[in-house]
Design an enzyme around this catalytic site. Structure first.
Site, short mmCIF file in Angstrom:
data_model
loop_
_atom_site.label_atom_id
_atom_site.label_comp_id
_atom_site.label_asym_id
_atom_site.label_seq_id
_atom_site.Cartn_x
_atom_site.Cartn_y
_atom_site.Cartn_z
N GLU A 185 -2.64 -9.42 7.05
CA GLU A 185 -1.92 -8.57 7.62
C GLU A 185 -2.76 -8.01 8.66
O GLU A 185 -2.79 -6.55 8.79
CB GLU A 185 -1.00 -7.61 6.96
CG GLU A 185 0.18 -8.31 6.19
CD GLU A 185 0.99 -7.48 5.40
OE1 GLU A 185 0.72 -6.47 5.14
OE2 GLU A 185 2.03 -8.07 5.31
N GLU A 225 10.45 0.70 -0.69
CA GLU A 225 10.36 0.15 0.69
C GLU A 225 11.48 -0.68 0.72
O GLU A 225 12.15 -0.94 1.86
CB GLU A 225 9.00 -0.49 0.79
CG GLU A 225 9.08 -1.57 1.97
CD GLU A 225 7.59 -2.26 2.22
OE1 GLU A 225 6.76 -2.20 1.19
OE2 GLU A 225 7.62 -2.88 3.36
N ASP A 278 6.78 -9.71 -2.41
CA ASP A 278 6.26 -8.49 -1.72
C ASP A 278 7.63 -7.35 -2.03
O ASP A 278 8.15 -7.01 -1.34
CB ASP A 278 6.44 -8.57 -0.28
CG ASP A 278 5.90 -7.29 0.53
OD1 ASP A 278 5.39 -6.49 -0.33
OD2 ASP A 278 6.03 -7.23 1.69
O1 GCW Z 1 5.13 -4.56 1.55
C1 GCW Z 1 4.43 -4.93 2.72
C2 GCW Z 1 4.36 -3.80 3.56
C3 GCW Z 1 3.25 -3.25 4.38
C4 GCW Z 1 2.14 -3.19 3.36
C5 GCW Z 1 1.77 -4.70 2.78
C6 GCW Z 1 0.74 -4.42 1.52
C7 GCW Z 1 0.33 -1.69 3.34
O2 GCW Z 1 5.61 -3.97 4.52
O3 GCW Z 1 3.43 -2.05 4.89
O4 GCW Z 1 0.88 -2.87 4.07
O5 GCW Z 1 2.96 -4.90 1.99
O6 GCW Z 1 1.21 -4.38 0.45
O7 GCW Z 1 -0.45 -4.71 1.97
#
Ligand code: GCW
Length: 691
Positions: A308, A408, A380
């Site tokens: 990311e 989240e 995730d």
């Molecule tokens: O869950 C996703 C999130 C991001 C996060 C990423 C991660 C910190 O949407 O906000 O970044 O995973 O875990 O690195």
């Protein structure tokens, strides 16, 4: 002055039961606490506060055994205090894992003594909190005998705080607790946070976000760049952290930082961050020396690399072993550790396949002071996922389990969602039922392994944005300490400490807590293995709160013919990453656990499940049931009006109103989506909807 924030589970209200209070007063009104170590200031303070509240009067703190009482409390190591040495088995205490402690009773010159003993300061801190928890939970202490040691050596909280903005990524409780502007000044709130963490045994804190640069905007916008977390490695910012690290240390908590893999270029002025370049290795080694000069017990680095928008070894034609090891080498002389996240992206279109594929082949190649930090599931932090196939399949590597304390994808602290039952499901999972039979929870007991909970606490009065979400922070710490604890036991402890002992209140709150997660799964996934159907949005900090199923065809696999994703032998082979017994179980839709069915299989809309209902009808039913359940939980909560404190009551009641509304929005969007693809109406006439 009363602070302007909640004391969570550390409420220490006076014990009303007279017999019990008399017994507590007899053994705890006088406390003899070792003077040997300055760290024990934390113990003295907590006893003063905790016993003062629970006993209804201030305790007397002594620096020697009190003579004129008919009982007293002694807190210290056997080496420091004869009283303690006389009451405990010294060898047993010496053998305890770091942080372990004993609480027992004994006698000193004819007087009854209640003893909290450990061989380290942190053990005494944890033991003190344990004792106060016993009292808060109205447990008898006259014949107490507790021997405790943590299952996992490292029990971390990962803050995703952006130090120079004050914001928290995926935090739903306001701004960062840590004010990097005003550091090294210390706020009272830091100490209260350290107390909360220590009270549940959390022993490490990563202060800043794993996203140490904002994806896509890093060098394009110098002004933004200046504000990014990677700057914390600059000397002037490191110097600001020493006092905070010292305060945390008094509560047994070690400080860690998330670092940017490109730091040698960004901060060091080198023209590469290639892990195989000796100058880069040298830079990291010197940076580590500098940090340890300032913070002698510094824990180490957490790294999000090649993910990311964060730079990583792939930028330099190197791999994760090269990347993690160069940092580990720098930390090694100081006893520091690298926590290297497995949440990476790569060649696979389906993220589920990526992690095992990337890391399993590297098993055995990481240095001893590298921990590979793996999220509980392959996607995730979804409301429910299968357990990551990495677990149990990298025997030569230290692994860490990453859980998300913050909500989240579970309603972002507007919805009530208790994560402990989900985590228990993960921890109790057998990673190889017909092979080595190791459960997930058994993987984190050796040196170098541990757990990492992604934080969320912020400046909000409640710390967590939703009063009931405090239970997730509490439960995370308790499970990291002892993953064998049952959900019910954790809930009970938390409810009593937070809401008191009225049996009706305890029962009502407990039932609500336990029913929240299943409700969230139902209305936001349909309950049979779909996930990742949230609204994403264009912005960097996507929403992830509202529904947006149509955004993710690659996750839902929705077509006119059916729904779900073939992550099986006929599809992308994800199921085959597991050991045979699990691979076989998941590969066949008939044996695949129903709650994961569509994660592993694309099935016709009218495919019949074992209870005779079709896939699409099950999805409709579950989405509706989830909303009904949320409504029922709200009604349950309403019965507490006047029975608990007004502030908590009101706050949670309002949140439930919003949750019920928003759950309805999820239900409608998902069921519309299912109908649009399937063209099959709900047998119960709810879909298609009139409007
Ligand atoms: O869950 C996703 C999130 C991001 C996060 C990423 C991660 C910190 O949407 O906000 O970044 O995973 O875990 O690195």
């Amino acid at each position: 002055m009363q602070p302007d924030y909640d004391d969570c589970w550390l409420r220490y209200r006076e014990v009303r039961d007279e017999a019990l209070r008399a017994s507590y007063r007899r053994l705890c009104s006088h406390a003899y606490v070792s003077e040997q170590s300055r760290e024990l200031g934390a113990v003295r303070e907590e006893l003063r506060r905790g016993l003062g509240g629970l006993l209804g009067r201030d305790p007397h703190l002594w620096q020697h055994p009190p003579r004129t009482t008919d009982g007293f409390l002694a807190v210290g190591t056997p080496a420091d205090m004869d009283v303690v040495a006389q009451c405990v088995d010294e060898e047993r205490v010496a053998d305890l894992a770091e942080g372990g402690y004993v609480i027992t009773t004994g006698e000193w010159e004819g007087t009854d003594v209640l003893v909290v003993s450990a061989s380290s300061d942190s053990g005494l801190v944890y033991g003190t909190f344990h004792l106060l928890r016993l009292l808060s939970n109205h447990e008898p202490i006259e014949d107490v005998h507790v021997v405790e040691e943590p299952a996992s050596p490292d029990r971390l909280i990962n803050h995703w705080d952006n130090p120079f903005r004050g914001s928290v990524e995926r935090g739903y409780a306001g701004q960062s607790v840590f004010d990097f502007e005003t550091l090294p000044d210390l706020r009272e709130r830091y100490r209260d946070y350290a107390r909360l963490l220590a009270s549940v045994g959390i022993n490490g804190i990563v202060l800043n976000n794993v996203n140490t640069q904002i994806p896509g905007r890093d060098s394009a916008n110098e002004a933004m760049d200046v504000l990014e977390g990677w700057r914390l490695l600059e000397t002037r910012y490191l110097e600001k952290l020493t006092g905070l690290a010292s305060l945390l240390r008094r509560y047994g908590t070690t400080t860690y930082l998330s670092v940017n893999f490109g730091a040698p270029e960004k901060i060091g002025g080198l023209d590469t961050s290639d892990p195989n370049d000796p100058e880069v290795a040298q830079w990291w080694a010197e940076k580590a020396d500098e940090i340890y000069d300032l913070i002698p017990d510094f824990g180490g680095f957490l790294v999000k690399a090649d993910s990311e928008g964060q730079p990583g070894p792939y930028n330099y034609d190197a791999d994760h072993v090269d990347g993690a090891n160069v940092l580990a080498e720098a930390l090694e002389p100081h006893g520091g550790r690298v926590w290297w996240r497995a949440f990476v992206y790569g060649s696979h279109k389906d993220r589920a396949v990526q992690q095992y594929d990337t890391f399993e082949p590297l098993d055995g190649e990481f240095r001893d002071n590298v921990t590979i930090q793996v999220k509980n599931g392959p996607i995730d932090f979804q409301p429910r996922e299968p357990v990551s196939p990495v677990f149990g399949q990298m025997p030569e590597t230290e692994l860490g389990l990453e859980l998300q304390i913050t909500g989240e994808y579970t309603g972002q602290h507007v919805h009530a969602c208790y994560h402990v039952p989900m985590w228990k499901e993960v921890l109790e999972f057998d990673t190889d039922p017909e092979g080595h039979g190791t459960k997930v929870k058994d993987l984190f007991t050796d040196e170098g392994t541990g757990m990492a909970g992604v934080g969320g606490p912020g400046e909000d009065r409640s710390w967590t944005g939703h009063y009931l979400a405090q239970a997730n922070l509490y439960g995370y710490g308790r499970l990291a300490w002892d993953p064998d604890l049952e959900t019910e036991a954790i809930t009970d402890e938390w409810v009593r400490q937070t809401f008191g002992h009225d049996p009706d209140v305890v029962e009502t709150v407990t039932d609500i807590m336990h029913d929240t997660w299943p409700a969230v799964i139902d209305y936001s996934t349909g309950g049979i293995g779909l996930m990742h159907m949230m609204y994403n949005g264009e912005a960097y900090l996507e929403n992830h709160y509202d529904p947006g199923p149509e955004e993710w065809p690659g996750y839902t696999g929705a077509t006119e013919d059916g729904i779900g994703k073939d992550r099986n032998s006929e599809g992308n082979g994800y199921a085959q990453q597991y050991p045979d017994a699990l691979a076989d179980l998941y590969d066949d839709p008939e044996s695949c656990p129903k709650e994961l069915l569509l994660f592993f299989h694309h099935l016709p809309w009218d495919y019949e499940l074992s209870d005779g209902r079709t896939v699409v009808q099950t999805l409709y039913d579950n989405c509706h049931a989830g909303v009904e359940e949320a409504r029922r939980l709200r009604e349950e909560w309403r019965t507490l009006e006047g029975e608990i404190d007004e502030e908590r009551y009101r706050h949670v009641a309002e949140r439930f109103d919003e949750q019920v509304e928003h759950a309805g929005i999820w239900r409608d969007r998902l069921t519309d989506f299912f109908y649009d693809y399937s063209g099959i109406a709900d047998e119960k006439g709810r879909v298609p909807r009139e409007d």
